[in-house]
Design an enzyme around this catalytic site. Structure first.
Site, PDB file in Angstrom:
ATOM      1  CB  SER A  59      -0.807   0.046   1.130  1.00  0.00           C
ATOM      2  OG  SER A  59      -1.644   1.184   1.412  1.00  0.00           O
ATOM      3  CE1 TYR A  67      -4.184  -2.959   5.455  1.00  0.00           C
ATOM      4  CE2 TYR A  67      -3.566  -0.589   4.834  1.00  0.00           C
ATOM      5  CZ  TYR A  67      -3.880  -1.960   4.522  1.00  0.00           C
ATOM      6  OH  TYR A  67      -4.116  -2.172   3.091  1.00  0.00           O
TER       7      TYR A  67
END
Length: 251
Positions: free
Chosen positions: A140, A154
């Site tokens: 990501s 995360y």
């Protein structure tokens, strides 16, 4: 890297980015296998896909993974592409009392990082048997730039995945296995709806950019806004990894 006539495993392939990957690859002359935890969602996905098989499996469950690997070796001996797409995210403020950040972070680290290491390790013997193979880890934009107000841990799990992917790529460079990392920005999926996913790019764009990057052997795949942030703030990151490992950057 060829993008047709492959046998491709996509974890978390029943929705969002994973589903769009499965759709694109299945329409491009590949045999696709998708996994996911929800039987109903898997059945719904399969009804919309061709050249695709579904296996209900939880990447964070060791017993499930062992069964999955055994089935892949038995039923799909030509497996040559593994896309580690399944993920877990908790949207929260880790400074709030009683929020239990440890538990949330543990879930994310297991799903987004440790589970990928386990699955890759178990599938490496099969992948090494192929004339050309690939592992694609989906990280990501937050692997580089933390979104502290909503995805505090995360991002840490994806940063760990990014570091591991660099190491794996270097360790496998003398084998038939190429190692890619896909780094999407905010994407319009159910997965990201809690943080304004409707403002993100379509998951189809992520899948298409990944396909193009594979064809061109671009190992770090910066999609959309990720490319802007990376080019502005981290352009020397790949060269730094090579230097750390005593290797010269390609001209």
């Amino acid at each position: 890297m060829k993008t047709s006539n492959n046998t491709i495993l996509i974890t978390g392939g029943s929705a969002g980015i994973g589903f769009e990957m499965a759709k694109l690859f299945s329409e491009n002359g590949n045999q696709v296998i998708i996994t996911g935890r929800n039987q109903e969602r898997m059945a719904k996905a399969i009804s919309k896909l061709k050249n695709t098989s579904a296996i209900v499996s939880d990447v964070s469950n060791a017993e499930d993974v062992e069964k999955l690997v055994a089935q892949l070796n038995k039923d799909f001996p030509k497996l040559n592409v593994v896309i580690n797409n399944a993920g877990s995210a908790n949207y929260y403020d880790m400074t709030q009392p009683g929020i239990n950040a440890f538990e949330k972070a543990s879930e994310e680290i297991l799903t987004n990082y440790l589970s990928i290491i386990r699955l890759n390790e178990l599938l490496l013997p099969l992948l090494k048997q192929q004339s050309e193979a690939a592992i694609i880890n989906v990280s990501s934009i937050v692997a580089f730039a933390a979104r502290a107000n909503s995805l505090p841990t995360y991002g840490a799990s994806k940063a760990a995945l990014h570091s591991y992917t660099n190491s794996l790529r270097i360790m496998l460079e003398e084998t038939p296995i190429k190692v890619f990392e896909l780094m999407p920005p905010l994407v319009d999926t159910e997965f990201s709806s809690a943080i304004g996913g409707a403002n993100g790019i379509p998951p189809k764009q992520v899948a298409e950019d990944m396909l193009t990057a594979m064809q061109n052997n671009e190992y770090e795949i910066h999609v959309g806004k990720t490319a802007d942030i990376f080019n502005n703030f981290f352009p020397l990151s790949p060269q730094a990894v090579l230097a750390m490992n005593g290797k010269a950057a390609a001209e």
